[in-house]
Write a protein that holds these residues in place. Structure first.
Motif, PDB file in Angstrom:
ATOM      1  N   GLU A   1       0.824  -1.209   0.000  1.00 27.01           N
ATOM      2  CA  GLU A   1       0.000   0.000   0.000  1.00 27.01           C
ATOM      3  C   GLU A   1       0.861   1.264   0.000  1.00 27.01           C
ATOM      4  O   GLU A   1       0.587   2.213  -0.734  1.00 27.01           O
ATOM      5  N   ILE A   2       1.902   1.283   0.825  1.00 27.04           N
ATOM      6  CA  ILE A   2       2.775   2.463   0.861  1.00 27.04           C
ATOM      7  C   ILE A   2       3.527   2.589  -0.460  1.00 27.04           C
ATOM      8  O   ILE A   2       3.665   3.689  -0.999  1.00 27.04           O
ATOM      9  N   ASN A   3       4.022   1.466  -0.998  1.00 30.62           N
ATOM     10  CA  ASN A   3       4.703   1.507  -2.299  1.00 30.62           C
ATOM     11  C   ASN A   3       3.786   2.064  -3.379  1.00 30.62           C
ATOM     12  O   ASN A   3       4.198   2.907  -4.176  1.00 30.62           O
ATOM     13  N   ASN A   4       2.541   1.593  -3.423  1.00 27.84           N
ATOM     14  CA  ASN A   4       1.589   2.092  -4.425  1.00 27.84           C
ATOM     15  C   ASN A   4       1.338   3.579  -4.252  1.00 27.84           C
ATOM     16  O   ASN A   4       1.249   4.320  -5.233  1.00 27.84           O
ATOM     17  N   ASN A   5       1.246   4.024  -3.011  1.00 29.96           N
ATOM     18  CA  ASN A   5       1.059   5.449  -2.737  1.00 29.96           C
ATOM     19  C   ASN A   5       2.263   6.250  -3.227  1.00 29.96           C
ATOM     20  O   ASN A   5       2.103   7.303  -3.852  1.00 29.96           O
TER      21      ASN A   5
ATOM     22  N   ALA B   1       3.074  10.925   6.853  1.00 30.45           N
ATOM     23  CA  ALA B   1       1.952  11.557   6.149  1.00 30.45           C
ATOM     24  C   ALA B   1       0.984  10.512   5.615  1.00 30.45           C
ATOM     25  O   ALA B   1      -0.239  10.704   5.669  1.00 30.45           O
ATOM     26  N   TYR B   2       1.503   9.411   5.110  1.00 28.88           N
ATOM     27  CA  TYR B   2       0.641   8.349   4.594  1.00 28.88           C
ATOM     28  C   TYR B   2      -0.281   7.825   5.692  1.00 28.88           C
ATOM     29  O   TYR B   2      -1.496   7.727   5.513  1.00 28.88           O
ATOM     30  N   PHE B   3       0.294   7.476   6.853  1.00 23.73           N
ATOM     31  CA  PHE B   3      -0.525   6.937   7.936  1.00 23.73           C
ATOM     32  C   PHE B   3      -1.419   8.000   8.578  1.00 23.73           C
ATOM     33  O   PHE B   3      -2.423   7.667   9.193  1.00 23.73           O
TER      34      PHE B   3
ATOM     35  N   LYS C   1      -9.988  -5.801  10.012  1.00 22.92           N
ATOM     36  CA  LYS C   1      -9.634  -4.386  10.032  1.00 22.92           C
ATOM     37  C   LYS C   1      -8.306  -4.219  10.748  1.00 22.92           C
ATOM     38  O   LYS C   1      -8.037  -4.913  11.727  1.00 22.92           O
ATOM     39  N   LEU C   2      -7.493  -3.301  10.264  1.00 19.92           N
ATOM     40  CA  LEU C   2      -6.232  -2.955  10.906  1.00 19.92           C
ATOM     41  C   LEU C   2      -6.270  -1.474  11.260  1.00 19.92           C
ATOM     42  O   LEU C   2      -6.695  -0.652  10.447  1.00 19.92           O
ATOM     43  N   ILE C   3      -5.816  -1.159  12.447  1.00 17.85           N
ATOM     44  CA  ILE C   3      -5.731   0.232  12.883  1.00 17.85           C
ATOM     45  C   ILE C   3      -4.262   0.508  13.171  1.00 17.85           C
ATOM     46  O   ILE C   3      -3.616  -0.226  13.926  1.00 17.85           O
ATOM     47  N   VAL C   4      -3.731   1.562  12.558  1.00 18.44           N
ATOM     48  CA  VAL C   4      -2.315   1.887  12.669  1.00 18.44           C
ATOM     49  C   VAL C   4      -2.164   3.158  13.499  1.00 18.44           C
ATOM     50  O   VAL C   4      -2.752   4.184  13.174  1.00 18.44           O
ATOM     51  N   GLU C   5      -1.382   3.062  14.573  1.00 20.95           N
ATOM     52  CA  GLU C   5      -1.161   4.195  15.471  1.00 20.95           C
ATOM     53  C   GLU C   5       0.329   4.423  15.664  1.00 20.95           C
ATOM     54  O   GLU C   5       1.079   3.470  15.904  1.00 20.95           O
ATOM     55  N   MET C   6       0.757   5.681  15.615  1.00 21.17           N
ATOM     56  CA  MET C   6       2.163   6.001  15.857  1.00 21.17           C
ATOM     57  C   MET C   6       2.494   5.778  17.326  1.00 21.17           C
ATOM     58  O   MET C   6       1.710   6.117  18.201  1.00 21.17           O
TER      59      MET C   6
END
Length: 190
Positions: free
Chosen positions: A12-16, A109-111, A131-136
């Motif tokens: 996903e990050i690569n595609n972005n 920025a992506y996340f 579902k995945l939730i991404v938190e710094m």
């Protein structure tokens, strides 16, 4: 599902990056940083390296699956929910430090723009992942020092994220794919 989760996020990050930076190169790779023998595990330079730091049982999300969700599974243990701690580090050549900082900023920025992954907004996500939730995460200087010491590497610009709610039960065990060895018996990748 750990592998599938990290591959999905990496893709996903690569595609972005490909869309927004107009690059055809894979700038984000899933890899350890150091090999067991102390050599660098990363192939090439000028990459964002996605590395699993830790797997943690999620005790807060307990009861989110199984009987609490209206599903009964006789003679099976309840699913376990886990969190992944993932390091995104910028492995750039020494003369390219400003670019390393830019790419770490791009990851943040992506996340910031997409911190929840579902099959609706992430078509490539494995169907077993709800579902995945991404938190710094913000490890202090001591923890950060421990991370890099444990990895056996010198510090690189990096950021740590917690990826929440993978649910595990024995249904994920489908097949075993042994490593492939060459004629001399050295293990390689498939």
């Amino acid at each position: 599902m750990i592998y599938e989760t990290l591959v999905c996020i990496t893709e996903e990050i690569n595609n972005n990056f490909k869309r927004n930076l107009q690059t055809n190169e894979e700038k984000v790779i899933l890899s350890g940083i150091m090999n067991q023998d102390g050599s660098v595990a990363i192939q090439g330079e000028n990459k964002i390296v996605v590395t699993l730091l830790n797997v943690e049982k999620d005790t807060i999300g307990k009861g989110a699956t199984g009987a609490a969700a209206g599903v009964t599974m006789p003679n099976t243990a309840a699913a376990v929910n886990i969190n992944l701690y993932v390091l995104f580090s910028a492995y750039f050549s020494s003369g390219n430090y400003p670019e390393a900082l830019r790419f770490i900023s791009f990851v943040v920025a992506y996340f910031q723009s997409k911190n929840v992954f579902t099959r609706a907004n992430t078509p490539g996500m494995d169907k077993r992942i709800g579902k995945l939730i991404v938190e710094m995460e913000s490890p202090g200087a001591d923890k950060l020092n421990n991370i890099w010491t444990t990895l056996g590497a010198k510090y690189m610009p990096s950021v740590v994220y917690k990826v929440r709610m993978l649910s595990f039960d024995d249904s994920i065990i489908k097949e075993y794919r042994p490593g492939v060895s060459d004629a001399t018996g050295n293990m390689g990748t498939v």
